[in-house]
Motif scaffolding. Sequence first.
Motif, short mmCIF file in Angstrom:
data_model
loop_
_atom_site.label_atom_id
_atom_site.label_comp_id
_atom_site.label_asym_id
_atom_site.label_seq_id
_atom_site.Cartn_x
_atom_site.Cartn_y
_atom_site.Cartn_z
N ASP A 42 0.79 -1.23 0.00
CA ASP A 42 0.00 0.00 0.00
C ASP A 42 0.83 1.28 0.00
O ASP A 42 0.49 2.21 -0.74
CB ASP A 42 -0.97 0.01 1.18
N PRO A 43 1.91 1.39 0.81
CA PRO A 43 2.62 2.67 0.82
C PRO A 43 3.18 3.09 -0.53
O PRO A 43 3.31 4.28 -0.80
CB PRO A 43 3.75 2.44 1.84
N ALA A 44 3.51 2.14 -1.40
CA ALA A 44 4.09 2.48 -2.69
C ALA A 44 3.12 3.27 -3.56
O ALA A 44 3.56 4.09 -4.38
CB ALA A 44 4.53 1.22 -3.43
N TYR A 45 1.83 3.07 -3.38
CA TYR A 45 0.85 3.75 -4.21
C TYR A 45 0.68 5.22 -3.84
O TYR A 45 -0.08 5.93 -4.50
CB TYR A 45 -0.49 3.04 -4.13
N LEU A 46 1.38 5.70 -2.84
CA LEU A 46 1.39 7.11 -2.51
C LEU A 46 2.38 7.89 -3.38
O LEU A 46 2.38 9.12 -3.34
CB LEU A 46 1.74 7.32 -1.04
N ALA A 47 3.20 7.19 -4.14
CA ALA A 47 4.25 7.81 -4.94
C ALA A 47 3.90 7.77 -6.42
O ALA A 47 3.38 6.76 -6.91
CB ALA A 47 5.59 7.11 -4.71
N PRO A 48 4.19 8.83 -7.16
CA PRO A 48 3.91 8.83 -8.60
C PRO A 48 4.60 7.71 -9.35
O PRO A 48 4.08 7.25 -10.37
CB PRO A 48 4.41 10.20 -9.07
N GLU A 49 5.76 7.27 -8.86
CA GLU A 49 6.53 6.24 -9.55
C GLU A 49 5.79 4.91 -9.65
O GLU A 49 6.15 4.07 -10.48
CB GLU A 49 7.87 6.03 -8.85
N ALA A 50 4.77 4.69 -8.83
CA ALA A 50 4.02 3.45 -8.88
C ALA A 50 3.04 3.38 -10.04
O ALA A 50 2.48 2.31 -10.31
CB ALA A 50 3.27 3.24 -7.57
N TYR A 51 2.82 4.48 -10.71
CA TYR A 51 1.78 4.57 -11.73
C TYR A 51 2.40 4.72 -13.12
O TYR A 51 3.18 5.64 -13.37
CB TYR A 51 0.86 5.75 -11.44
N ALA A 52 2.02 3.82 -14.01
CA ALA A 52 2.58 3.81 -15.36
C ALA A 52 1.78 4.63 -16.36
O ALA A 52 2.31 5.02 -17.40
CB ALA A 52 2.69 2.37 -15.87
N TYR A 53 0.52 4.88 -16.05
CA TYR A 53 -0.36 5.55 -16.99
C TYR A 53 -0.93 6.80 -16.36
O TYR A 53 -1.32 6.81 -15.19
CB TYR A 53 -1.50 4.61 -17.42
N TRP A 54 -1.02 7.86 -17.16
CA TRP A 54 -1.45 9.17 -16.66
C TRP A 54 -2.43 9.81 -17.61
O TRP A 54 -2.29 9.73 -18.84
CB TRP A 54 -0.24 10.09 -16.48
N GLY A 55 -3.43 10.46 -17.04
CA GLY A 55 -4.35 11.24 -17.82
C GLY A 55 -3.77 12.60 -18.19
O GLY A 55 -2.64 12.95 -17.82
N GLN A 56 -4.56 13.36 -18.92
CA GLN A 56 -4.08 14.66 -19.42
C GLN A 56 -4.14 15.76 -18.37
O GLN A 56 -3.55 16.83 -18.57
CB GLN A 56 -4.90 15.08 -20.65
N GLY A 57 -4.84 15.52 -17.28
CA GLY A 57 -5.01 16.52 -16.25
C GLY A 57 -6.23 17.39 -16.50
O GLY A 57 -6.62 17.64 -17.64
N THR A 58 -6.83 17.84 -15.41
CA THR A 58 -7.95 18.76 -15.49
C THR A 58 -7.74 19.88 -14.48
O THR A 58 -7.36 19.63 -13.34
CB THR A 58 -9.30 18.04 -15.26
N GLN A 59 -7.96 21.11 -14.91
CA GLN A 59 -7.69 22.27 -14.08
C GLN A 59 -8.82 22.49 -13.09
O GLN A 59 -10.00 22.52 -13.46
CB GLN A 59 -7.52 23.52 -14.95
N VAL A 60 -8.45 22.66 -11.83
CA VAL A 60 -9.38 23.05 -10.78
C VAL A 60 -8.93 24.41 -10.26
O VAL A 60 -7.79 24.56 -9.80
CB VAL A 60 -9.42 22.03 -9.64
N THR A 61 -9.81 25.38 -10.33
CA THR A 61 -9.51 26.73 -9.85
C THR A 61 -10.57 27.13 -8.84
O THR A 61 -11.77 27.13 -9.15
CB THR A 61 -9.48 27.74 -11.00
N VAL A 62 -10.13 27.46 -7.64
CA VAL A 62 -11.02 27.87 -6.56
C VAL A 62 -10.76 29.35 -6.31
O VAL A 62 -9.70 29.73 -5.81
CB VAL A 62 -10.80 27.05 -5.29
N SER A 63 -11.72 30.17 -6.65
CA SER A 63 -11.55 31.62 -6.55
C SER A 63 -12.91 32.29 -6.47
O SER A 63 -13.89 31.83 -7.05
CB SER A 63 -10.78 32.15 -7.76
N SER A 64 -12.95 33.40 -5.75
CA SER A 64 -14.16 34.20 -5.68
C SER A 64 -14.21 35.26 -6.76
O SER A 64 -15.20 35.95 -6.93
CB SER A 64 -14.27 34.86 -4.30
#
Length: 126
Positions: free
Chosen positions: A104-126
Amino acid sequence: QVQFVESGGGLVQPGGSLRLSCAASGRTFSLSAMGWFLQAPGKEREFVATIIWSGGKPDALSVKGRFTISRNNAENTVYLQMNSLVPEDTAVYFCAASDQYYGDPAYLAPEAYAYWGQGTQVTVSS
């Protein structure tokens, strides 16, 4: 050969909520875990949450109590429910998947993941 469709980000006011979605396709039968990471400008990619199912029942972990990760196995989709958002949550959020078995602890690190999505922007602002 795993692809993602990542969605749900956007602009939200402080105190609001968002629900991020990550739909996986391709060779999803081999996946052992999926997770969410965030990356703010000029900073390292950081762990947010993971759900692990390799070899047993699913196990969900989240670094923030306001965030909850969940999984729809039939649709090969994971979600990140984000509540009580604050400006410090502003970042690009990436979906990731692992096809290897780790403790389980290994899954806290990015190195454990071989596949990545494109990312989605989250902006929290008034």
